[in-house]
Scaffold this motif. Structure first.
Motif, PDB file in Angstrom:
ATOM      1  N   ASP A 154       0.811  -1.223   0.000  1.00 40.20           N
ATOM      2  CA  ASP A 154       0.000   0.000   0.000  1.00 40.20           C
ATOM      3  C   ASP A 154       0.845   1.273   0.000  1.00 40.20           C
ATOM      4  OD1 ASP A 154      -2.318  -1.495   0.034  1.00 40.20           O
ATOM      5  OD2 ASP A 154      -2.446  -1.520   2.222  1.00 40.20           O
ATOM      6  N   VAL A 155       2.133   1.170   0.293  1.00 45.12           N
ATOM      7  CA  VAL A 155       3.015   2.343   0.279  1.00 45.12           C
ATOM      8  C   VAL A 155       3.174   2.811  -1.169  1.00 45.12           C
ATOM      9  CG1 VAL A 155       5.347   3.190   0.772  1.00 45.12           C
ATOM     10  CG2 VAL A 155       4.226   1.614   2.361  1.00 45.12           C
ATOM     11  N   SER A 156       3.109   4.099  -1.394  1.00 41.16           N
ATOM     12  CA  SER A 156       3.180   4.608  -2.765  1.00 41.16           C
ATOM     13  C   SER A 156       4.591   4.475  -3.335  1.00 41.16           C
ATOM     14  CB  SER A 156       2.756   6.081  -2.806  1.00 41.16           C
ATOM     15  OG  SER A 156       3.757   6.906  -2.236  1.00 41.16           O
ATOM     16  N   PHE A 157       4.662   4.386  -4.652  1.00 41.38           N
ATOM     17  CA  PHE A 157       5.962   4.329  -5.317  1.00 41.38           C
ATOM     18  C   PHE A 157       6.769   5.593  -5.042  1.00 41.38           C
ATOM     19  CE2 PHE A 157       3.794   1.120  -7.959  1.00 41.38           C
ATOM     20  CZ  PHE A 157       4.739   0.120  -7.922  1.00 41.38           C
ATOM     21  N   ASP A 158       6.073   6.731  -5.005  1.00 45.13           N
ATOM     22  CA  ASP A 158       6.773   7.989  -4.743  1.00 45.13           C
ATOM     23  C   ASP A 158       7.449   7.972  -3.378  1.00 45.13           C
ATOM     24  OD1 ASP A 158       6.211   9.156  -7.163  1.00 45.13           O
ATOM     25  OD2 ASP A 158       4.374  10.130  -6.467  1.00 45.13           O
ATOM     26  N   ASP A 159       6.771   7.421  -2.369  1.00 49.63           N
ATOM     27  CA  ASP A 159       7.357   7.349  -1.030  1.00 49.63           C
ATOM     28  C   ASP A 159       8.596   6.458  -1.022  1.00 49.63           C
ATOM     29  OD1 ASP A 159       5.541   9.066   0.086  1.00 49.63           O
ATOM     30  OD2 ASP A 159       4.251   7.507   0.927  1.00 49.63           O
ATOM     31  N   VAL A 160       8.528   5.353  -1.768  1.00 50.51           N
ATOM     32  CA  VAL A 160       9.684   4.444  -1.826  1.00 50.51           C
ATOM     33  C   VAL A 160      10.857   5.137  -2.518  1.00 50.51           C
ATOM     34  CG1 VAL A 160      10.542   2.231  -2.680  1.00 50.51           C
ATOM     35  CG2 VAL A 160       8.204   2.401  -1.810  1.00 50.51           C
ATOM     36  N   VAL A 161      10.575   5.821  -3.641  1.00 49.07           N
ATOM     37  CA  VAL A 161      11.638   6.509  -4.381  1.00 49.07           C
ATOM     38  C   VAL A 161      12.265   7.600  -3.518  1.00 49.07           C
ATOM     39  CG1 VAL A 161      12.131   8.007  -6.349  1.00 49.07           C
ATOM     40  CG2 VAL A 161      10.684   5.984  -6.651  1.00 49.07           C
ATOM     41  N   ASN A 162      11.435   8.388  -2.832  1.00 56.20           N
ATOM     42  CA  ASN A 162      11.958   9.466  -1.990  1.00 56.20           C
ATOM     43  C   ASN A 162      12.792   8.912  -0.841  1.00 56.20           C
ATOM     44  OD1 ASN A 162      10.774  11.488  -3.536  1.00 56.20           O
ATOM     45  ND2 ASN A 162       8.872  11.460  -2.350  1.00 56.20           N
ATOM     46  N   PHE A 163      12.347   7.805  -0.262  1.00 56.61           N
ATOM     47  CA  PHE A 163      13.124   7.181   0.817  1.00 56.61           C
ATOM     48  C   PHE A 163      14.466   6.700   0.279  1.00 56.61           C
ATOM     49  CE2 PHE A 163      14.591   3.630   3.358  1.00 56.61           C
ATOM     50  CZ  PHE A 163      14.444   4.097   4.659  1.00 56.61           C
ATOM     51  N   ARG A 164      14.437   6.108  -0.895  1.00 60.24           N
ATOM     52  CA  ARG A 164      15.674   5.595  -1.493  1.00 60.24           C
ATOM     53  C   ARG A 164      16.679   6.717  -1.739  1.00 60.24           C
ATOM     54  NH1 ARG A 164      15.351   2.861  -7.329  1.00 60.24           N
ATOM     55  NH2 ARG A 164      15.383   5.044  -7.957  1.00 60.24           N
ATOM     56  N   ILE A 165      16.190   7.850  -2.180  1.00 58.66           N
ATOM     57  CA  ILE A 165      17.076   8.983  -2.451  1.00 58.66           C
ATOM     58  C   ILE A 165      17.679   9.529  -1.158  1.00 58.66           C
ATOM     59  CG2 ILE A 165      17.147  11.364  -3.296  1.00 58.66           C
ATOM     60  CD1 ILE A 165      14.990  10.547  -5.343  1.00 58.66           C
ATOM     61  N   SER A 166      16.845   9.667  -0.137  1.00 63.35           N
ATOM     62  CA  SER A 166      17.313  10.281   1.108  1.00 63.35           C
ATOM     63  C   SER A 166      18.134   9.336   1.974  1.00 63.35           C
ATOM     64  CB  SER A 166      16.120  10.820   1.911  1.00 63.35           C
ATOM     65  OG  SER A 166      15.225   9.780   2.252  1.00 63.35           O
ATOM     66  N   HIS A 167      18.069   8.029   1.686  1.00 64.00           N
ATOM     67  CA  HIS A 167      18.812   7.054   2.499  1.00 64.00           C
ATOM     68  C   HIS A 167      19.701   6.176   1.618  1.00 64.00           C
ATOM     69  CE1 HIS A 167      16.706   7.932   6.300  1.00 64.00           C
ATOM     70  NE2 HIS A 167      15.672   8.185   5.518  1.00 64.00           N
ATOM     71  N   ALA A 168      20.261   6.787   0.601  1.00 65.10           N
ATOM     72  CA  ALA A 168      21.086   6.039  -0.355  1.00 65.10           C
ATOM     73  C   ALA A 168      22.266   5.369   0.319  1.00 65.10           C
ATOM     74  CB  ALA A 168      21.564   6.962  -1.475  1.00 65.10           C
ATOM     75  N   ASN A 169      22.914   6.047   1.261  1.00 62.37           N
ATOM     76  CA  ASN A 169      24.088   5.477   1.920  1.00 62.37           C
ATOM     77  C   ASN A 169      23.735   4.220   2.706  1.00 62.37           C
ATOM     78  OD1 ASN A 169      25.842   7.416   0.921  1.00 62.37           O
ATOM     79  ND2 ASN A 169      25.623   8.754   2.697  1.00 62.37           N
ATOM     80  N   GLU A 170      22.626   4.235   3.418  1.00 60.92           N
ATOM     81  CA  GLU A 170      22.217   3.072   4.199  1.00 60.92           C
ATOM     82  C   GLU A 170      21.922   1.883   3.285  1.00 60.92           C
ATOM     83  OE1 GLU A 170      18.957   4.103   6.755  1.00 60.92           O
ATOM     84  OE2 GLU A 170      19.896   6.004   7.305  1.00 60.92           O
ATOM     85  N   LEU A 171      21.234   2.145   2.180  1.00 66.20           N
ATOM     86  CA  LEU A 171      20.893   1.068   1.255  1.00 66.20           C
ATOM     87  C   LEU A 171      22.142   0.523   0.571  1.00 66.20           C
ATOM     88  CD1 LEU A 171      17.703   2.756  -0.196  1.00 66.20           C
ATOM     89  CD2 LEU A 171      17.763   0.795   1.342  1.00 66.20           C
ATOM     90  N   ASN A 172      23.077   1.405   0.219  1.00 65.83           N
ATOM     91  CA  ASN A 172      24.335   0.952  -0.374  1.00 65.83           C
ATOM     92  C   ASN A 172      25.132   0.106   0.605  1.00 65.83           C
ATOM     93  OD1 ASN A 172      24.031   2.071  -2.924  1.00 65.83           O
ATOM     94  ND2 ASN A 172      24.946   4.032  -2.327  1.00 65.83           N
ATOM     95  N   ASN A 173      25.102   0.460   1.880  1.00 65.01           N
ATOM     96  CA  ASN A 173      25.839  -0.303   2.883  1.00 65.01           C
ATOM     97  C   ASN A 173      25.312  -1.729   2.996  1.00 65.01           C
ATOM     98  OD1 ASN A 173      27.536   1.814   3.533  1.00 65.01           O
ATOM     99  ND2 ASN A 173      26.301   2.518   5.257  1.00 65.01           N
ATOM    100  N   LEU A 174      23.995  -1.894   2.890  1.00 65.05           N
ATOM    101  CA  LEU A 174      23.433  -3.244   2.937  1.00 65.05           C
ATOM    102  C   LEU A 174      23.857  -4.040   1.717  1.00 65.05           C
ATOM    103  CD1 LEU A 174      21.625  -5.450   4.058  1.00 65.05           C
ATOM    104  CD2 LEU A 174      19.672  -4.324   2.983  1.00 65.05           C
ATOM    105  N   ARG A 175      23.813  -3.420   0.559  1.00 64.46           N
ATOM    106  CA  ARG A 175      24.218  -4.105  -0.669  1.00 64.46           C
ATOM    107  C   ARG A 175      25.683  -4.540  -0.588  1.00 64.46           C
ATOM    108  NH1 ARG A 175      21.814  -0.880  -5.002  1.00 64.46           N
ATOM    109  NH2 ARG A 175      23.390   0.649  -4.461  1.00 64.46           N
ATOM    110  N   LYS A 176      26.529  -3.663  -0.088  1.00 62.62           N
ATOM    111  CA  LYS A 176      27.950  -3.992   0.046  1.00 62.62           C
ATOM    112  C   LYS A 176      28.167  -5.104   1.060  1.00 62.62           C
ATOM    113  CE  LYS A 176      29.631   0.606  -1.254  1.00 62.62           C
ATOM    114  NZ  LYS A 176      30.255   1.863  -0.750  1.00 62.62           N
TER     115      LYS A 176
END
Length: 300
Positions: A154-176
């Protein structure tokens, strides 16, 4: 080569006995999982067979935003599909999953020529690239059970995209953290200690993302993720981890859980025979993922 930030998806395939169902759509939870953890999504159109965006509004939206790209791939079925003797042979329905999976591999190869490493992801209970047995490969699977934070459908795509942009470092750290498991353990002079450190890095990354989702009041749940690494117990046997994993070959070895955090993420390790994995270029055979689509409980 560039850091892998894109993922190659495919049709959703479901088998029930002799029945086979192939859908061009992707479950909203899975799609938002891709969207959260990867910058770009590539969807191969294999020999003209691909998703119809006119009836798939989620995919159409992501394409309009430049996040999803439909990419044409031409596959000669000879040598891939049993019984095919000519590139114009019609592929029987039961072998369409083979053709679609090979389309993922082919697209990954084409991107390698541009010095890009793209991850390959499938949805289901087993990762597979072929129905044949002559190109299988035993590789190492790290399975994170009920531990990957995923936005609620139910979370909007826009909310996911905005979260991804503002928390790019955290998401990159998990991928690494996921991708460091193979290289750092193999290169380490103390692989058991390195395993403990990497596990903690992975858990810390997950907890940081989950905490940020809470702060933004983004509803989410915890889903499973399997990461496939090209290292088997034959290689581990040359290190002190050999005895640790070899005894458990064929059954998951529990590497521990996150305790006291309100959810129960468990990390397991096991050898798996992946059908068709022998066809993968060595540059991408550590970048394979399997998602499950089972919702557990929603966190507000």
């Amino acid at each position: 080569m560039t850091d892998p930030k894109g993922i190659i998806v495919s049709h959703t395939i479901e088998r029930a006995g002799t029945n086979l169902s192939i859908s061009g759509g992707i479950d909203p939870a899975i799609l938002k999982k891709h969207l959260l953890y990867w910058d770009s999504i590539a969807y191969p159109i294999v020999n003209g067979f691909g998703p119809n965006l006119n009836v798939l509004p989620d995919l159409a939206y992501l394409e309009s935003e430049g996040i999803l790209r439909l990419e044409n791939v031409t596959i000669n079925p000879v040598g891939i599909i049993p019984g095919c003797t000519n590139e114009n042979n019609v592929v029987p329905m039961q072998f369409m999953p083979d053709l679609l999976a090979y389309g993922q591999i082919q697209l990954a190869k084409e991107k390698l020529t541009r010095e890009e490493i793209w991850n390959i992801a499938q949805v289901g209970e087993a990762l597979s690239f072929s129905s044949q047995n002559n190109n299988n490969k035993i590789i190492f699977e790290l399975r994170l059970l009920e531990g990957l934070p995923v936005p609620d459908p139910d979370v909007s795509f826009d909310d996911v995209v905005n979260f991804r942009i503002s928390h790019a470092n955290e998401l990159n750290n998990l991928r690494k953290a996921l991708e460091n498991f193979r290289t750092k353990i193999i290169e380490s002079s103390e692989p058991e200690r390195t395993l403990v450190i990497l596990k903690q890095e992975l858990y810390d990354s997950i907890l940081n993302i989950e905490s940020s989702l809470r702060k933004h009041k983004i509803k989410h749940f915890f889903d499973a993720l399997s990461v496939y690494l090209n290292v088997s117990t034959n290689q581990l046997a040359t290190m002190s981890l050999g005895a640790f994993f070899a005894h458990y070959a064929g059954m998951p070895r529990d590497l521990g859980a996150i305790a006291g955090m309100g959810f129960n993420a468990i990390l397991k390790a096991v050898e798996r025979e992946v059908r068709g994995a022998g066809m993968l270029p060595k540059e991408i055979n550590d970048y394979m993922y399997l998602y499950t689509a089972k919702k557990h409980r929603i966190i507000k």
